[in-house]
Motif scaffolding. Structure first.
Motif, PDB file in Angstrom:
ATOM      1  N   ASP A 154       0.641  -1.383   0.051  1.00 33.59           N
ATOM      2  CA  ASP A 154       0.106  -0.077  -0.161  1.00 33.59           C
ATOM      3  C   ASP A 154       0.884   1.220   0.023  1.00 33.59           C
ATOM      4  O   ASP A 154       0.606   2.210  -0.878  1.00 33.59           O
ATOM      5  CB  ASP A 154      -0.888   0.049   1.234  1.00 33.59           C
ATOM      6  CG  ASP A 154      -2.082  -0.695   1.150  1.00 33.59           C
ATOM      7  OD1 ASP A 154      -2.416  -1.111   0.086  1.00 33.59           O
ATOM      8  OD2 ASP A 154      -2.940  -0.711   2.082  1.00 33.59           O
ATOM      9  N   THR A 185      -5.922   5.876   6.051  1.00 31.67           N
ATOM     10  CA  THR A 185      -7.120   5.652   5.319  1.00 31.67           C
ATOM     11  C   THR A 185      -7.177   4.225   4.994  1.00 31.67           C
ATOM     12  O   THR A 185      -8.188   3.592   5.184  1.00 31.67           O
ATOM     13  CB  THR A 185      -7.229   6.567   4.340  1.00 31.67           C
ATOM     14  OG1 THR A 185      -6.962   7.862   4.697  1.00 31.67           O
ATOM     15  CG2 THR A 185      -8.820   6.626   3.829  1.00 31.67           C
ATOM     16  N   ARG A 186      -6.331   3.757   3.903  1.00 32.83           N
ATOM     17  CA  ARG A 186      -6.272   2.285   3.577  1.00 32.83           C
ATOM     18  C   ARG A 186      -6.182   1.567   4.496  1.00 32.83           C
ATOM     19  O   ARG A 186      -7.042   0.466   4.545  1.00 32.83           O
ATOM     20  CB  ARG A 186      -5.063   2.065   2.605  1.00 32.83           C
ATOM     21  CG  ARG A 186      -5.376   2.817   1.241  1.00 32.83           C
ATOM     22  CD  ARG A 186      -3.887   2.518   0.199  1.00 32.83           C
ATOM     23  NE  ARG A 186      -4.048   2.730  -1.101  1.00 32.83           N
ATOM     24  CZ  ARG A 186      -4.102   2.004  -2.063  1.00 32.83           C
ATOM     25  NH1 ARG A 186      -3.490   1.127  -2.035  1.00 32.83           N
ATOM     26  NH2 ARG A 186      -4.129   2.853  -3.159  1.00 32.83           N
ATOM     27  N   ASN A 189      -9.798   1.235   6.183  1.00 33.34           N
ATOM     28  CA  ASN A 189     -10.410   0.530   5.244  1.00 33.34           C
ATOM     29  C   ASN A 189     -10.251  -1.065   5.400  1.00 33.34           C
ATOM     30  O   ASN A 189     -11.163  -1.822   5.529  1.00 33.34           O
ATOM     31  CB  ASN A 189     -10.413   0.865   3.824  1.00 33.34           C
ATOM     32  CG  ASN A 189     -10.900   2.298   3.799  1.00 33.34           C
ATOM     33  OD1 ASN A 189     -11.647   2.741   4.502  1.00 33.34           O
ATOM     34  ND2 ASN A 189     -10.547   3.233   2.710  1.00 33.34           N
ATOM     35  N   ARG A 190      -9.262  -1.652   5.548  1.00 37.10           N
ATOM     36  CA  ARG A 190      -8.780  -2.902   5.458  1.00 37.10           C
ATOM     37  C   ARG A 190      -9.358  -3.514   6.794  1.00 37.10           C
ATOM     38  O   ARG A 190      -9.771  -4.435   7.133  1.00 37.10           O
ATOM     39  CB  ARG A 190      -7.436  -3.225   5.388  1.00 37.10           C
ATOM     40  CG  ARG A 190      -6.693  -3.001   4.232  1.00 37.10           C
ATOM     41  CD  ARG A 190      -5.165  -3.404   3.834  1.00 37.10           C
ATOM     42  NE  ARG A 190      -4.699  -3.117   2.695  1.00 37.10           N
ATOM     43  CZ  ARG A 190      -4.974  -3.690   1.452  1.00 37.10           C
ATOM     44  NH1 ARG A 190      -5.938  -4.656   1.509  1.00 37.10           N
ATOM     45  NH2 ARG A 190      -4.517  -3.541   0.432  1.00 37.10           N
TER      46      ARG A 190
END
Lengths: 234, 195
Positions: A154, A185-186, A189-190
């Motif tokens: 990522d 943010t990523r 989300n995960r």
């Protein structure tokens, strides 16, 4: 980079709890003793640990090169004195011996890293630490290790995207902020998808653990670890 | 084969969610060792670990923030390459940089407590700027105090020697990280998640 490597050595066959005990015992006694004679004995023990896990000394030293830089600088900095003769030998020697024991501790832990897969460490943590803290730590270590390559990729994607848009020309604060916000943010989300998956699979405080058992070779090594730990006080 | 027969004790939903976020933030902290940003006038490039420690306290709060950092440390201790220079192992948690590493959970808890004034999470946009900056600076001071004190004790150096080697070269980078953390919070791009 130091990581687990599959092998058939003595260290690989030992139970992770035994190896953790040896490390703790070794570190405790190394932190308590800095006489040259004690360091000689500890060096011999380190050599045995490295051979038992078939660790390459050269590769390990290369992996620890940044740590070694500080360890090498410490005696130099400690030896500087203001005013003639500008160098204080006894201070430098004391710091040098202290730095050397840290190197030994790092080498012994390298033997553990090479001979122990993360899932074994995780099982050892979860079995040794009682109750919910043990479960949180054990499952957490498993998840962090599993998602490490995912989040690394990522971050790589984010940085490549930034570089493609001339983000590398921006200031350090801006760059650090952008990487952190997008990475977070990523990651979150995960985390949302992960928690849904955990709930769907009945994530519980009492899961089934991978099997661990002491073999015959473990008992003498475990006894030795206790002796090492006790030697801290002598 | 032995079988275990006992009732399943499921983890509560809100705990699962916070736990998953703590684990992901810990993994992000570990992944960030590969990122280094060079800054002018300093020999040490910025790495993002400390920024994520700040964010752990800010976003996850004084309870799950330190747990997240602790997960990062334990995973590194178990051998994952998550510490500076892509190293792992318990030796790093005892070695010369151990003081810095063990200060991280303390700092995450401290920042969480100061900013959220307790364990209930507040909206970060309502936190006043001086409190935010103050919390981050206190955190930075704690990191360097614990880091250099342990380094001085372990390597038998005098206090000023440890500060010269272990704190002064990194101060410009640390101030930039505080600035970055403040900018992130002020931009309103992240919000603490309560459940």
């Amino acid at each position: 980079m130091l990581t687990f490597e599959p092998d058939e050595t003595l260290a690989h066959r030992l139970d992770p709890r035994t190896k953790l005990a040896v490390q703790i015992g070794f570190a405790a006694t190394a932190l308590a003793h800095t006489t040259p004679r004690a360091l000689l004995v500890l060096s011999a023990l380190t050599a045995i640990a490295l051979v038992a896990a078939n660790v390459s000394l050269r590769r390990t030293l290369v992996a620890y090169r940044f740590a070694l830089l500080i360890l090498a600088l410490a005696p130099l900095i400690a030896g500087v004195a203001f005013g003639p003769p500008w160098i204080d030998r006894s201070d430098a020697v004391a710091s040098g011996l202290a730095s050397y024991r840290v190197l030994l501790i790092l080498l012994v832990s390298a033997a553990y890293v090479r001979s122990t897969p993360i899932r074994d460490s995780r099982a050892a943590i979860q079995r040794t630490i009682p109750g919910k803290p043990g479960q949180i730590l054990g499952v957490g270590v498993g998840l962090v290790f599993r998602f490490l390559p995912v989040l690394r990729s990522d971050l790589r994607t984010i940085r490549e995207a930034m570089a493609a848009r001339l983000g590398t020309e921006r200031g350090a604060v801006d760059r650090a902020g952008t990487v952190a916000v997008l990475g977070l943010t990523r990651a979150f989300n995960r985390a949302d998808r992960l928690s849904l998956a955990l709930q769907a699979r009945c994530f519980a405080w009492n899961p089934t653990l991978p099997p661990l058992s002491f073999s015959r070779a473990d008992y003498p090594v475990l006894a030795f670890a206790v002796v090492l730990a006790l030697s801290t006080f002598y | 084969m032995a079988t275990e027969r006992n009732a399943v004790d499921p983890v509560a939903d809100n705990v699962v969610r916070q736990f998953a976020r703590a684990a992901m933030l810990a993994a992000l902290m570990g992944a960030s060792v590969v990122v280094s940003i060079p800054i002018p006038l300093s020999p040490a490039p910025i790495t993002l670990q400390v920024l994520f420690v700040f964010l752990a306290g800010l976003v996850l709060g004084p309870v799950w923030g330190p747990i997240s950092v602790l997960l990062y440390l334990v995973t590194g201790g178990a051998g994952a390459p998550v510490f500076a220079g892509m190293n792992g192992g318990m030796g790093v948690l005892i070695g010369q940089t151990a003081g810095y590493l063990w200060s991280y959970p303390v700092v995450a808890a401290l920042i969480g407590l100061i900013v959220h004034r307790g364990t209930a999470l507040r909206d970060l946009r309502r936190v006043r700027l001086p409190i935010l900056v103050g919390a981050l600076l206190v955190g930075t001071v704690v990191i360097y105090a614990m880091g250099t004190a342990y380094m001085a004790w372990l390597l038998e150096m005098a206090a000023w020697e440890a500060i010269t080697a272990g704190a002064l070269p990194f101060i410009p980078g640390e101030l930039l990280k505080v600035a970055a953390a403040v900018a992130i919070v002020r931009s309103g791009q992240i919000t603490p998640v309560r459940s």
